[in-house]
Scaffold this motif. Structure first.
Motif, PDB file in Angstrom:
ATOM      1  N   GLU A  35     -46.891  22.147 -68.512  1.00  0.00           N
ATOM      2  CA  GLU A  35     -45.952  23.256 -68.254  1.00  0.00           C
ATOM      3  C   GLU A  35     -44.947  21.771 -67.412  1.00  0.00           C
ATOM      4  OE1 GLU A  35     -47.900  27.242 -66.927  1.00  0.00           O
ATOM      5  OE2 GLU A  35     -46.955  25.878 -65.607  1.00  0.00           O
ATOM      6  N   ALA A  36     -43.666  22.206 -67.599  1.00  0.00           N
ATOM      7  CA  ALA A  36     -43.085  19.936 -67.514  1.00  0.00           C
ATOM      8  C   ALA A  36     -42.951  21.434 -65.757  1.00  0.00           C
ATOM      9  CB  ALA A  36     -42.078  20.970 -68.077  1.00  0.00           C
ATOM     10  N   ALA A  37     -42.385  20.473 -65.293  1.00  0.00           N
ATOM     11  CA  ALA A  37     -41.693  20.678 -63.956  1.00  0.00           C
ATOM     12  C   ALA A  37     -41.432  19.357 -62.966  1.00  0.00           C
ATOM     13  CB  ALA A  37     -43.077  21.403 -63.083  1.00  0.00           C
ATOM     14  N   PRO A  38     -40.381  19.026 -63.709  1.00  0.00           N
ATOM     15  CA  PRO A  38     -39.290  17.260 -63.196  1.00  0.00           C
ATOM     16  C   PRO A  38     -39.975  17.401 -61.617  1.00  0.00           C
ATOM     17  CG  PRO A  38     -38.503  18.484 -64.856  1.00  0.00           C
ATOM     18  CD  PRO A  38     -39.405  19.733 -64.445  1.00  0.00           C
ATOM     19  N   ALA A  39     -40.329  15.940 -61.468  1.00  0.00           N
ATOM     20  CA  ALA A  39     -41.122  15.786 -59.586  1.00  0.00           C
ATOM     21  C   ALA A  39     -40.304  13.822 -59.787  1.00  0.00           C
ATOM     22  CB  ALA A  39     -41.520  15.806 -59.573  1.00  0.00           C
ATOM     23  N   ALA A  40     -39.728  13.252 -58.331  1.00  0.00           N
ATOM     24  CA  ALA A  40     -40.106  12.085 -58.534  1.00  0.00           C
ATOM     25  C   ALA A  40     -40.759  11.400 -59.280  1.00  0.00           C
ATOM     26  CB  ALA A  40     -39.763  11.962 -56.962  1.00  0.00           C
ATOM     27  N   GLY A  41     -42.089  11.318 -59.396  1.00  0.00           N
ATOM     28  CA  GLY A  41     -42.507  10.148 -59.773  1.00  0.00           C
ATOM     29  C   GLY A  41     -42.395   8.735 -60.072  1.00  0.00           C
ATOM     30  N   THR A  42     -42.554   8.592 -58.295  1.00  0.00           N
ATOM     31  CA  THR A  42     -42.467   7.210 -57.926  1.00  0.00           C
ATOM     32  C   THR A  42     -43.347   6.424 -57.778  1.00  0.00           C
ATOM     33  OG1 THR A  42     -40.318   8.279 -56.023  1.00  0.00           O
ATOM     34  CG2 THR A  42     -41.142   5.950 -55.632  1.00  0.00           C
ATOM     35  N   VAL A  43     -43.712   5.342 -58.238  1.00  0.00           N
ATOM     36  CA  VAL A  43     -44.396   4.512 -58.489  1.00  0.00           C
ATOM     37  C   VAL A  43     -44.874   3.708 -57.628  1.00  0.00           C
ATOM     38  CG1 VAL A  43     -45.379   2.166 -59.735  1.00  0.00           C
ATOM     39  CG2 VAL A  43     -44.189   4.235 -60.759  1.00  0.00           C
ATOM     40  N   GLU A  44     -45.921   4.052 -56.408  1.00  0.00           N
ATOM     41  CA  GLU A  44     -46.542   3.003 -55.673  1.00  0.00           C
ATOM     42  C   GLU A  44     -47.956   2.250 -55.626  1.00  0.00           C
ATOM     43  OE1 GLU A  44     -46.514   5.811 -52.421  1.00  0.00           O
ATOM     44  OE2 GLU A  44     -44.396   7.086 -52.873  1.00  0.00           O
ATOM     45  N   GLU A  45     -47.684   1.245 -55.759  1.00  0.00           N
ATOM     46  CA  GLU A  45     -48.784   0.355 -55.661  1.00  0.00           C
ATOM     47  C   GLU A  45     -50.030   0.822 -54.130  1.00  0.00           C
ATOM     48  OE1 GLU A  45     -50.282  -4.624 -55.103  1.00  0.00           O
ATOM     49  OE2 GLU A  45     -48.480  -3.702 -55.167  1.00  0.00           O
ATOM     50  N   LEU A  46     -51.532   0.610 -54.951  1.00  0.00           N
ATOM     51  CA  LEU A  46     -52.035   1.742 -54.793  1.00  0.00           C
ATOM     52  C   LEU A  46     -53.149   0.602 -54.334  1.00  0.00           C
ATOM     53  CD1 LEU A  46     -54.715   3.404 -53.684  1.00  0.00           C
ATOM     54  CD2 LEU A  46     -55.439   3.297 -55.305  1.00  0.00           C
ATOM     55  N   ALA A  47     -53.451  -0.007 -53.047  1.00  0.00           N
ATOM     56  CA  ALA A  47     -54.362  -1.322 -53.242  1.00  0.00           C
ATOM     57  C   ALA A  47     -56.113  -1.133 -52.815  1.00  0.00           C
ATOM     58  CB  ALA A  47     -53.892  -1.761 -51.108  1.00  0.00           C
ATOM     59  N   VAL A  48     -56.668  -1.892 -53.027  1.00  0.00           N
ATOM     60  CA  VAL A  48     -57.809  -1.753 -54.113  1.00  0.00           C
ATOM     61  C   VAL A  48     -58.997  -2.351 -53.267  1.00  0.00           C
ATOM     62  CG1 VAL A  48     -59.664  -0.684 -55.342  1.00  0.00           C
ATOM     63  CG2 VAL A  48     -57.564   0.038 -55.323  1.00  0.00           C
ATOM     64  N   THR A  49     -59.907  -2.537 -52.250  1.00  0.00           N
ATOM     65  CA  THR A  49     -60.622  -3.231 -51.954  1.00  0.00           C
ATOM     66  C   THR A  49     -61.834  -3.389 -52.818  1.00  0.00           C
ATOM     67  OG1 THR A  49     -60.039  -3.732 -50.143  1.00  0.00           O
ATOM     68  CG2 THR A  49     -62.437  -4.845 -50.360  1.00  0.00           C
TER      69      THR A  49
END
Length: 320
Positions: A159-173
């Motif tokens: 189902e379509a439900a438009p949202a911001a979808g802001t891309v944020e970097e995930l820091a992974v160790t």
């Protein structure tokens, strides 16, 4: 309302359908936060946003492609610690279930696998599962930690439900176990042009009654007229009539399409375990006493070599 982590299943940024279904479920529980690992996050983000992802946590590293499972668990653990989600949803594939199990162990949480539905409640997500060869339906919830849930394909609509979808970097160790099992080679699977069996909305299967590999073109023709995937019973696979990758059943793949058409399949419990949760089941079999007829919504007692070509012809005529 809390946030819900959704693990993104994709191929170089092309988001697969089960992930979009998970976003539908996630919106019932809270605000969906997608976790995209590997290349293509920029391409995937608009699709994820269109289907409800408020944020996209993205990490790209060679470890995700070069090593098995553990790097992805490291990343999901980092995401869970950063977000403090109310639940983590993962597609119920072989890899997905291993990722989910390892993640639950690290988080000290309970896990539920192969859910066919997930609903919100005051005490947390409540899942529906088909158990004991799909003979029973159970409802369960995780009582400790962050619920980690794997969900079978076709458990929810896209189902379509438009949202911001802001891309944020995930820091992974990455931990010391991340490079323990290396991928040394990959062989692309030959494309048939048909949907993936476990994700298809329609599945057309053939069994012992097809009576030979040379006759499976009848099953394929019906599937192609419907835009469906092709399945096979264990008897057909064991006889060498169709590839094992297309086997539906307890020792094959489990499917839950909107429509399942069983042709020349008796309906043994092993096969039923892999398709019993299908929304609508149709069977064609010349044996009126075949066990499959105890399960179906619609049954045709007749010779599949007569019934199936007529059905294919009628579908093609209506499409034309």
């Amino acid at each position: 309302m809390g946030e819900v982590l959704v693990y993104v299943d994709h191929v170089d940024g092309a988001v697969r359908k089960p992930t979009l279904e998970l976003l539908t479920i996630a919106r019932r529980l809270g605000e969906p936060v997608a976790v995209h690992l590997g290349p293509g996050a920029a391409d995937a983000a608009p699709v994820l946003a269109e289907h409800g992802a408020t944020r996209v946590l993205a990490a790209d590293a060679a470890e995700f492609a070069d090593y098995l499972v553990v790097p992805k668990v490291d990343a999901l653990e980092a995401a869970a610690k950063a977000v403090s989600p109310v639940a983590v949803l993962v597609p119920s594939s072989g890899e997905g279930k291993e990722i989910a199990a390892r993640l639950a162990l690290r988080l000290g949480s309970g896990i539920i696998t192969d859910a066919v539905d997930v609903e919100a409640s005051d005490e947390g997500p409540v899942t529906t599962q088909a158990v004991f060869a799909a003979s029973f339906t159970t409802k369960s919830r995780v009582s400790k930690g962050v619920p980690v849930i794997t969900v079978k394909p076709n458990a929810a609509p896209v189902e379509a439900a438009p949202a911001a979808g802001t891309v944020e970097e995930l820091a992974v160790t990455f931990g010391p176990l991340a490079t323990g099992t290396k991928v040394t080679a990959r062989t692309p699977r030959e494309s048939t042009g048909r949907p993936e069996l476990t994700e298809a909305a329609i599945v057309v299967s053939g069994g012992r009654g097809v009576n030979g590999a040379e006759n499976f073109h009848i099953i394929e023709a019906l599937a192609d007229s419907l835009g469906a995937a092709v399945g096979a019973s264990r008897a057909a696979v064991d006889a060498g009539w169709y590839p094992h990758t297309n086997q539906v059943g307890q020792t094959g793949k489990s499917v839950s399409p909107q429509l399942y058409i069983a042709n020349g399949i008796s309906g043994a419990i092993q096969h039923r375990a892999g398709m019993q949760t299908s929304k609508t089941i149709v069977a064609v079999n010349k044996d009126a006493e075949a066990p499959i007829f105890d399960l179906v919504d619609y049954g045709v007692v007749g010779d599949l070599f007569q019934v199936v070509p007529q059905l294919t012809e009628e579908i093609n005529a209506r499409k034309g």
